[in-house]
Design a protein around this motif. Structure first.
Motif, mmCIF file in Angstrom:
data_model
loop_
_atom_site.group_PDB
_atom_site.id
_atom_site.type_symbol
_atom_site.label_atom_id
_atom_site.label_comp_id
_atom_site.label_asym_id
_atom_site.label_seq_id
_atom_site.Cartn_x
_atom_site.Cartn_y
_atom_site.Cartn_z
ATOM 1 N N ALA A 171 4.293 3.784 -0.071
ATOM 2 C CA ALA A 171 5.498 3.591 0.680
ATOM 3 C C ALA A 171 6.654 4.501 0.201
ATOM 4 C CB ALA A 171 5.974 1.994 0.351
ATOM 5 N N SER A 172 7.474 5.304 1.340
ATOM 6 C CA SER A 172 8.521 6.028 0.888
ATOM 7 C C SER A 172 9.474 5.275 0.163
ATOM 8 C CB SER A 172 8.833 6.577 2.223
ATOM 9 O OG SER A 172 9.568 5.706 3.191
ATOM 10 N N ASP A 173 10.355 6.230 -0.339
ATOM 11 C CA ASP A 173 11.557 5.688 -1.017
ATOM 12 C C ASP A 173 12.333 4.655 -0.193
ATOM 13 O OD1 ASP A 173 10.745 7.182 -3.026
ATOM 14 O OD2 ASP A 173 12.587 8.618 -3.221
ATOM 15 N N LYS A 174 12.595 5.237 0.981
ATOM 16 C CA LYS A 174 13.431 4.110 2.121
ATOM 17 C C LYS A 174 12.687 3.023 2.296
ATOM 18 C CE LYS A 174 12.991 5.218 6.650
ATOM 19 N NZ LYS A 174 12.544 3.961 7.107
ATOM 20 N N VAL A 175 11.407 3.021 2.356
ATOM 21 C CA VAL A 175 10.559 1.470 2.729
ATOM 22 C C VAL A 175 10.605 0.668 1.287
ATOM 23 C CG1 VAL A 175 8.349 0.510 2.940
ATOM 24 C CG2 VAL A 175 8.881 2.351 4.525
ATOM 25 N N LEU A 176 10.591 1.396 0.282
ATOM 26 C CA LEU A 176 10.486 0.667 -1.128
ATOM 27 C C LEU A 176 11.925 -0.052 -1.125
ATOM 28 C CD1 LEU A 176 8.786 0.212 -3.527
ATOM 29 C CD2 LEU A 176 9.870 2.153 -4.793
ATOM 30 N N TRP A 177 13.069 0.785 -0.719
ATOM 31 C CA TRP A 177 14.418 -0.105 -1.052
ATOM 32 C C TRP A 177 14.647 -1.133 0.088
ATOM 33 C CZ3 TRP A 177 17.975 -0.841 -4.260
ATOM 34 C CH2 TRP A 177 19.417 -0.987 -3.910
ATOM 35 N N GLU A 178 14.211 -1.000 1.448
ATOM 36 C CA GLU A 178 14.308 -1.866 2.438
ATOM 37 C C GLU A 178 13.405 -2.800 2.289
ATOM 38 O OE1 GLU A 178 13.670 0.280 5.963
ATOM 39 O OE2 GLU A 178 15.678 1.338 5.998
ATOM 40 N N GLN B 100 -6.936 12.655 0.474
ATOM 41 C CA GLN B 100 -5.821 12.619 1.485
ATOM 42 C C GLN B 100 -4.652 11.826 1.053
ATOM 43 O OE1 GLN B 100 -6.356 12.089 5.773
ATOM 44 N NE2 GLN B 100 -4.502 13.068 6.092
ATOM 45 N N VAL B 101 -3.544 12.235 0.871
ATOM 46 C CA VAL B 101 -2.530 11.193 0.643
ATOM 47 C C VAL B 101 -1.413 11.560 1.750
ATOM 48 C CG1 VAL B 101 -0.667 10.686 -1.117
ATOM 49 C CG2 VAL B 101 -2.674 11.528 -1.739
ATOM 50 N N VAL B 102 -0.527 10.376 2.199
ATOM 51 C CA VAL B 102 0.338 10.295 3.191
ATOM 52 C C VAL B 102 1.364 9.485 2.620
ATOM 53 C CG1 VAL B 102 -1.160 11.193 5.088
ATOM 54 C CG2 VAL B 102 -1.212 8.571 4.542
ATOM 55 N N ILE B 103 2.651 9.487 3.255
ATOM 56 C CA ILE B 103 3.744 8.669 2.826
ATOM 57 C C ILE B 103 4.007 7.866 3.906
ATOM 58 C CG2 ILE B 103 6.206 8.601 2.005
ATOM 59 C CD1 ILE B 103 5.561 11.389 0.755
ATOM 60 N N GLY B 104 4.244 6.634 3.756
ATOM 61 C CA GLY B 104 4.213 5.659 4.619
ATOM 62 C C GLY B 104 5.901 5.532 5.015
ATOM 63 N N ASP B 105 6.350 5.589 6.275
ATOM 64 C CA ASP B 105 7.638 5.667 6.541
ATOM 65 C C ASP B 105 8.094 4.628 7.610
ATOM 66 O OD1 ASP B 105 10.324 6.410 5.479
ATOM 67 O OD2 ASP B 105 10.150 7.877 7.328
ATOM 68 N N CYS B 106 7.056 3.826 8.198
ATOM 69 C CA CYS B 106 7.368 2.949 9.253
ATOM 70 C C CYS B 106 8.094 1.731 8.600
ATOM 71 C CB CYS B 106 5.953 2.320 9.867
ATOM 72 S SG CYS B 106 6.212 1.521 11.517
ATOM 73 N N ASP B 107 9.083 1.221 9.683
ATOM 74 C CA ASP B 107 10.039 0.049 9.440
ATOM 75 C C ASP B 107 9.286 -1.392 9.441
ATOM 76 O OD1 ASP B 107 12.178 1.918 8.875
ATOM 77 O OD2 ASP B 107 12.644 1.676 10.943
ATOM 78 N N GLU B 108 8.202 -1.299 10.041
ATOM 79 C CA GLU B 108 7.478 -2.674 10.076
ATOM 80 C C GLU B 108 7.115 -3.248 8.830
ATOM 81 O OE1 GLU B 108 4.960 -3.517 13.170
ATOM 82 O OE2 GLU B 108 5.386 -1.607 14.457
ATOM 83 N N LEU B 109 7.469 -4.481 8.477
ATOM 84 C CA LEU B 109 7.102 -5.010 7.165
ATOM 85 C C LEU B 109 5.853 -5.291 7.052
ATOM 86 C CD1 LEU B 109 8.513 -6.197 4.717
ATOM 87 C CD2 LEU B 109 8.346 -8.694 5.904
ATOM 88 N N GLY B 110 5.272 -4.527 6.067
ATOM 89 C CA GLY B 110 3.863 -4.667 5.726
ATOM 90 C C GLY B 110 2.758 -3.637 6.423
ATOM 91 N N LEU B 111 3.550 -2.826 7.221
ATOM 92 C CA LEU B 111 2.826 -1.879 8.144
ATOM 93 C C LEU B 111 3.532 -0.556 7.946
ATOM 94 C CD1 LEU B 111 1.724 -3.804 11.268
ATOM 95 C CD2 LEU B 111 0.542 -3.351 9.191
ATOM 96 N N ASP B 112 4.040 -0.160 6.879
ATOM 97 C CA ASP B 112 4.649 1.156 6.572
ATOM 98 C C ASP B 112 3.735 2.405 7.056
ATOM 99 O OD1 ASP B 112 3.817 1.986 3.786
ATOM 100 O OD2 ASP B 112 4.198 -0.060 3.677
ATOM 101 N N PHE B 113 2.543 1.773 6.695
ATOM 102 C CA PHE B 113 1.770 2.955 7.130
ATOM 103 C C PHE B 113 1.022 3.186 8.404
ATOM 104 C CE2 PHE B 113 -0.634 -0.836 6.163
ATOM 105 C CZ PHE B 113 -1.602 -0.863 7.280
#
Length: 361
Positions: free
Chosen positions: A36-43, A68-81
Motif C-alpha cells: 500500500a502506498s503512503d497515501k493509502v496507508l494514511w487514508e 515484481q513489486v508494485v505500489i497499490g494506490d487505489c482508493d477502494e478499501l481493501g483493494l488498493d492493488f
C-alpha cells in the motif's frame, strides 16, 4: 508461467512476511508483491509509513523470492492493488486465512479468471510478531518512573468516582527498568503501571480489570505533577513540573505487605478522601508546599480511620501517608526543608530520597 499475486501494507518487514512470501511463491512460477502506498496507508489506517516508500520498494525488490513489486494506490478499501491486478491478470491471488476483504477480492478474481487461494496457517518459522507490535516496541521506553499520590486516591476507581472530585499524584525518580528495579515490588508506588509501560502496553485497562483505579498507569505515562478529574477514565485537569517539591520528598518502607486489590472494598471516609484531593489540587495550582502538606495529612487521617497502623513521626515532616492503597509498602514523607529530608534518609536503611520527574513530550 503461473503468476501469483499478493498484497499488504508490509510497513515493517519481519520474518512472518518472508514466510508468507515463500509460501505464496511456491504456488506458482512468478510472484508479484503489492504494498500500500503512503497515501493509502494514511487514508485507510490513519498512520504514517514507518519507512519511506522508496526504501520499502528497494527492500522488497531485493528479495530473491520476489519477481515484481508494485505500489497499490487505489482508493477502494481493501483493494488498493486493483489497478495492478487488472493489468497483470495473475493466475492466483494468495491471501492469509484472516483476510478481511474476501468478498471483494473474490469478485475481482472472477473478473480476470484468477483463483482465490487462502494459505493455511502453518507453524511459524519465527516467533510471531506484527507491525504494530514492532512499532510499539520501538516506542517503548527503557526506563519508567514510579509515582506517589497526595490526595484523592480511590476516586480513580470507577465505582468510587465522584463528579467534581480530584486525584493528585506525581511521577518520581529514580526511575526503574526491566533489569534495574531498585525499589521493593508490590509496594504502593504504581509498579504495575510502570511494568506495563516498559513492556509496551497500556496498563489502564488491566488496572481497571483488577478492580482498582487508573491513576498509576495514567501518571506514569504522563509524568509530572498532575491533577486528574475523578471518573471512569483519566482526564488530566492540570499539570506542572513539580519543581517546588524538589528536595522535600522521601519514602519510608514499612516492611508490611501491600495489596491494593485486596483492600479495594474496605470501608473508608470518602468525604475525607475527596477533601484531601481538593486541598492537593489547590496546592498544585498555588505551588504551595504548606497546603500540599495539609492534603497529605488529610489523606493520612482517612487511612488511619480505615484501620492502618500509625507511621513513625519524623523531624521537620509536614505530612506523611501510605503510598497508594496503603496497608503496607512505602509511605510518603513530605518535609519543610531539604536538610530535614536528608537527615530522615540517613536515619534508617529503609528510608530513601525521591524527586519529581517530568519528561517533555
Amino acid at each position: 508461467m503461473k503468476k501469483v499475486f499478493i498484497s499488504g501494507c508490509y510497513d515493517i518487514l519481519h520474518g512472518g512476511h518472508i514466510q508468507f512470501f515463500k509460501e505464496a511463491r511456491a504456488l506458482g512460477d512468478h510472484l508479484t508483491v503489492c504494498f500500500a502506498s503512503d497515501k493509502v496507508l494514511w487514508e485507510h489506517k490513519k498512520r504514517r509509513t514507518s519507512i519511506p516508500q522508496d526504501h520499502k520498494l528497494a527492500l522488497i525488490t531485493a528479495l530473491d523470492i520476489v519477481d515484481q513489486v508494485v505500489i497499490g494506490d487505489c482508493d477502494e478499501l481493501g483493494l488498493d492493488f486493483k489497478e495492478h491486478f487488472l493489468t497483470i491478470k495473475p493466475d492466483i491471488l494468495a491471501v492469509t486465512e484472516d483476510d478481511q476483504y474476501e468478498a471483494q477480492k473474490r469478485e475481482l478474481c472472477a473478473h480476470v479468471g484468477a483463483e482465490y487461494v487462502k494459505l493455511p496457517k502453518t507453524p511459524p518459522q519465527f516467533t510471531p510478531v506484527s507491525t504494530s507490535s514492532i512499532v510499539r516496541n520501538i516506542r517503548t521506553p527503557a526506563y519508567a518512573p514510579l509515582r506517589v499520590d497526595f490526595g484523592g486516591g480511590w476516586l480513580d476507581v470507577p465505582r468510587y468516582a465522584r463528579e467534581g472530585a480530584f486525584i493528585v499524584n506525581c511521577a518520581i525518580s529514580p526511575m526503574v527498568s526491566l533489569t534495574n528495579w531498585d525499589y521493593e515490588k508490590k509496594s504502593g508506588l504504581g509498579g504495575s503501571g510502570a511494568y506495563a509501560l516498559l513492556n509496551g502496553n497500556d496498563g489502564i485497562e488491566s488496572e481497571l480489570a483488577l478492580g482498582v483505579g487508573w491513576q498509576d498507569p495514567a501518571i506514569i505515562r504522563e509524568t509530572g505533577l498532575c491533577v486528574w478529574r475523578s471518573g471512569d477514565k483519566p482526564v488530566l485537569h492540570f499539570k506542572r513540573n513539580g519543581d517546588f517539591l524538589r528536595g522535600h520528598m522521601a519514602l519510608h518502607y514499612t516492611d508490611i505487605p501491600h495489596d491494593t486489590p485486596a483492600n479495594a472494598d474496605n470501608q473508608r471516609d470518602y468525604n475525607l478522601v475527596e477533601k484531601a484531593g481538593q486541598l492537593a489540587k489547590e496546592a498544585v495550582f498555588e505551588a504551595s508546599l504548606v497546603k500540599l502538606g495539609e492534603a497529605v495529612r488529610t489523606s493520612y487521617e482517612a487511612q488511619i480511620k480505615e484501620g492502618m497502623q500509625e507511621l513513625p513521626e519524623a523531624e521537620g515532616c509536614i505530612g506523611r501517608k501510605y503510598a497508594g492503597g496503603g496497608w503496607g509498602g512505602y509511605a510518603l514523607y513530605l518535609f519543610e526543608n531539604t536538610e530535614d529530608r536528608d537527615a530522615f534518609v540517613c536515619s534508617a536503611n529503609n528510608n530513601r530520597p525521591i524527586e519529581p520527574y517530568i519528561t517533555i513530550r
